[in-house]
Write an enzyme that holds these catalytic residues in place. Structure first.
Site, PDB file in Angstrom:
ATOM      1  N   GLU A  18      63.116 -23.556  98.575  1.00 12.55           N
ATOM      2  CA  GLU A  18      64.412 -23.501  99.264  1.00 12.55           C
ATOM      3  C   GLU A  18      65.175 -24.823  99.127  1.00 12.55           C
ATOM      4  O   GLU A  18      66.371 -24.839  98.903  1.00 12.55           O
ATOM      5  CB  GLU A  18      64.221 -23.178 100.745  1.00 12.55           C
ATOM      6  CG  GLU A  18      63.907 -21.727 101.013  1.00 12.55           C
ATOM      7  CD  GLU A  18      65.006 -20.798 100.523  1.00 12.55           C
ATOM      8  OE1 GLU A  18      66.191 -21.098 100.727  1.00 12.55           O
ATOM      9  OE2 GLU A  18      64.666 -19.775  99.907  1.00 12.55           O
ATOM     10  N   TYR A 102      72.500 -24.343 110.872  1.00 13.70           N
ATOM     11  CA  TYR A 102      73.018 -24.119 109.534  1.00 13.70           C
ATOM     12  C   TYR A 102      72.124 -24.677 108.443  1.00 13.70           C
ATOM     13  O   TYR A 102      72.424 -24.568 107.276  1.00 13.70           O
ATOM     14  CB  TYR A 102      74.438 -24.696 109.420  1.00 13.70           C
ATOM     15  CG  TYR A 102      75.316 -24.180 110.520  1.00 13.70           C
ATOM     16  CD1 TYR A 102      75.396 -22.808 110.747  1.00 13.70           C
ATOM     17  CD2 TYR A 102      76.007 -25.028 111.362  1.00 13.70           C
ATOM     18  CE1 TYR A 102      76.158 -22.304 111.779  1.00 13.70           C
ATOM     19  CE2 TYR A 102      76.778 -24.525 112.396  1.00 13.70           C
ATOM     20  CZ  TYR A 102      76.854 -23.163 112.596  1.00 13.70           C
ATOM     21  OH  TYR A 102      77.603 -22.662 113.621  1.00 13.70           O
ATOM     22  N   ASP A 122      73.502 -18.680 103.918  1.00 14.87           N
ATOM     23  CA  ASP A 122      73.789 -19.835 103.058  1.00 14.87           C
ATOM     24  C   ASP A 122      75.120 -19.561 102.357  1.00 14.87           C
ATOM     25  O   ASP A 122      75.799 -18.575 102.671  1.00 14.87           O
ATOM     26  CB  ASP A 122      72.632 -20.085 102.068  1.00 14.87           C
ATOM     27  CG  ASP A 122      72.528 -18.989 101.012  1.00 14.87           C
ATOM     28  OD1 ASP A 122      73.266 -17.988 101.097  1.00 14.87           O
ATOM     29  OD2 ASP A 122      71.719 -19.154 100.087  1.00 14.87           O
ATOM     30  N   CYS A 176      77.775 -10.954  93.224  1.00  8.63           N
ATOM     31  CA  CYS A 176      78.972 -11.261  94.009  1.00  8.63           C
ATOM     32  C   CYS A 176      79.263 -12.764  93.872  1.00  8.63           C
ATOM     33  O   CYS A 176      79.267 -13.503  94.843  1.00  8.63           O
ATOM     34  CB  CYS A 176      78.736 -10.861  95.465  1.00  8.63           C
ATOM     35  SG  CYS A 176      80.248 -10.798  96.417  1.00  8.63           S
ATOM     36  N   CYS A 192      81.679  -1.899 100.480  1.00  7.24           N
ATOM     37  CA  CYS A 192      82.394  -3.178 100.445  1.00  7.24           C
ATOM     38  C   CYS A 192      83.876  -2.991 100.768  1.00  7.24           C
ATOM     39  O   CYS A 192      84.615  -2.341 100.026  1.00  7.24           O
ATOM     40  CB  CYS A 192      82.214  -3.822  99.076  1.00  7.24           C
ATOM     41  SG  CYS A 192      83.091  -5.385  98.941  1.00  7.24           S
TER      42      CYS A 192
HETATM   43 FE1  SF4 Z   1      80.904  -8.571  96.071  1.00  2.00          FE
HETATM   44 FE2  SF4 Z   1      81.950  -6.376  97.168  1.00  2.00          FE
HETATM   45 FE3  SF4 Z   1      82.235  -6.808  94.558  1.00  2.00          FE
HETATM   46 FE4  SF4 Z   1      79.821  -6.193  95.564  1.00  2.00          FE
HETATM   47  S1  SF4 Z   1      81.621  -4.855  95.508  1.00  2.00           S
HETATM   48  S2  SF4 Z   1      80.295  -7.783  94.042  1.00  2.00           S
HETATM   49  S3  SF4 Z   1      79.905  -7.207  97.566  1.00  2.00           S
HETATM   50  S4  SF4 Z   1      83.095  -8.066  96.211  1.00  2.00           S
END
Ligand code: SF4
Length: 341
Positions: A18, A102, A122, A176, A192
Site C-alpha cells: 500500500e 484519510y 483513495d 475509470c 454510472c
Molecule cells: Fe468511470 Fe462511469 Fe465510465 Fe465506468 S462508466 S469508466 S465508472 S465514468
C-alpha cells in the site's frame, strides 16, 4: 493475503504494498516490492535495517520519505506493540504515517489482511465514486470526502471486503482513469450516473441535429434540487414518489417521501442500504439536512434524492404510494416538515 496464515505477516505485506503504491504505478512497484519482501520479510527484519539500506532499496521509486516512515513505524510496532500489528482500521490509522482517516492504507490493510468490512477512499476511489454518483462538487472538500467515506463504508462487500476494495481501486487505476475513461468496457457502466448523463446529452445533441429537439430542462430547474452537488439528468416534468403514513401515530394518514426512522447509533447510508439495491444506492445524492420542530418533537431529516428514469413498478403490498408533480405534491395532504424537505 489468504495464503499467509500469520496475521502480522499478512498485514505487514499488504502495508508495504500500500505504501509503495501510494504514488507509484503497480507495474513499477512489483520489482521493488519483491526485493523488499525478500530482504525484510517481517516487521522485525525491517526494524533492524538501517536507513541507508532502506534508501538504497527505495532508490528510483521516488518520495523517499515513504520508505523512511515505513521503517520508523515498523520499529514502533516492534518496540511498543510487541511486534503485533493493530487489528482494526481505526487502530491502524493511529500507527500509519500521516495519521487520520484519510491515510491511505489503514482500510486496505484491515479489509485485505483481516477481512474487516471497512471501506477505502483513495484518489482512484474518489474519482470512481464521484463519477458513479455524478457528484459535481469539489471532490477535495472535506464535506464531499466525508460523504464518500460513508458511501465506501456502506457499499463494501461484507463477505469479501478486501476483494471489493481492491476491485474498486483497480477500477479507478485501469478503467475509470482521469482522462478518457474506458466507459465502454466498464463493468459498472449501467450504474454510472456520469455515463448516463453523457449518453443523454449525446442523444439530445443528435435529436437537435435532426431538428427533432424537445426542450430539456436545465438541471438547475429540475424541480426542487435538494443537493446542488448532485446532478440528476432529468427530462420532462419531474415527478416525486410519495407514500402514505400509517393510519395511527404521528402525522397519521398524511403523505410523505419514502422515509425510514434512523436509530441514533446508525449511519443513514447503512440504514438505506438495507432497503435499496447497491445499483440504486450509488445513484443517491449527497444528503442535506432539514430540521423541523413539531409541537413536542425535534425531528432531523437526512434527505437524499434519487433520480429514476422510465417506468418504475411499485410494490402494491407496501404502503399506498403515488407519483406526483411539484404542484400535486403541494396540493396533497402533506405536513409542513415534508414541504420543507
Ligand atoms: Fe468511470 Fe462511469 Fe465510465 Fe465506468 S462508466 S469508466 S465508472 S465514468
Amino acid at each position: 493475503a489468504a495464503t499467509e496464515p500469520d496475521a502480522d505477516r499478512r498485514a505487514y505485506a499488504v502495508w508495504v504494498s500500500e505504501i509503495m503504491l501510494q504514488q507509484t504505478q503497480v507495474a513499477t512497484v512489483i520489482d521493488y516490492y519483491n526485493r523488499w519482501m525478500q530482504k525484510w520479510p517481517t516487521l522485525q527484519a525491517l526494524a533492524q535495517a538501517s536507513l541507508e539500506e532502506v534508501n538504497e532499496l527505495w532508490a528510483g521509486l521516488g518520495y523517499y520519505s515513504r520508505g523512511k516512515r515505513l521503517q520508523e513505524a515498523a520499529r514502533k510496532v516492534v518496540s511498543e506493540l510487541a511486534g503485533q500489528m493493530p487489528r482494526t482500521a481505526e487502530d491502524l490509522q493511529k500507527l500509519l504515517p500521516g495519521g487520520g482517516r484519510y491515510t491511505a492504507g489503514s482500510g486496505a490493510i484491515a479489509s485485505i489482511s483481516y477481512g474487516q468490512a471497512t471501506g477505502v477512499v483513495d484518489g482512484n476511489v474518489i474519482r470512481v465514486l464521484c463519477r458513479l454518483r455524478c457528484i459535481g462538487a469539489d471532490s477535495s472538500s472535506p464535506a464531499v470526502i466525508d460523504r464518500l467515506w460513508d458511501m465506501a463504508n456502506a457499499l463494501v462487500d461484507r463477505s469479501r471486503p478486501g476483494d471489493f476494495n481492491q476491485a474498486l481501486m483497480e477500477l479507478g487505476a485501469t478503467v475509470c482513469v482521469p482522462k478518457a475513461p474506458l466507459c465502454g468496457e466498464c463493468p459498472v457502466k449501467q450504474h454510472c450516473q456520469a455515463q448516463l448523463r453523457v449518453e443523454k446529452e449525446l442523444a439530445f445533441a443528435s435529436q437537435k441535429l435532426f431538428g427533432k429537439a424537445t426542450p430539456v430542462p436545465d438541471v438547475e430547474d429540475c424541480g426542487k434540487c435538494v443537493a446542488c452537488s448532485s446532478w440528476g439528468a432529468c427530462h420532462g416534468t419531474p415527478q416525486y414518489l410519495i407514500v402514505q403514513r400509517p393510519s395511527s401515530g404521528l402525522l397519521a394518514g398524511l403523505w410523505e417521501f419514502p422515509s425510514l426512522p434512523l436509530a441514533q447509533d446508525l449511519q443513514a447510508e447503512h440504514c438505506i442500504l438495507c432497503y435499496l439495491p447497491a445499483a440504486l444506492f450509488v445513484c443517491l445524492s449527497i444528503p442535506s439536512q432539514v430540521i423541523h420542530i413539531f409541537s413536542h418533537i425535534h425531528q432531523t431529516y437526512v434527505v437524499y434524492s434519487l433520480s429514476l428514469d422510465g417506468d418504475v413498478t411499485l410494490d402494491p403490498a407496501s404502503s399506498p404510494s403515488r407519483w406526483v408533480t411539484v404542484e400535486e405534491f403541494h396540493a396533497s395532504a402533506v405536513s409542513t416538515a415534508m414541504k420543507k424537505v
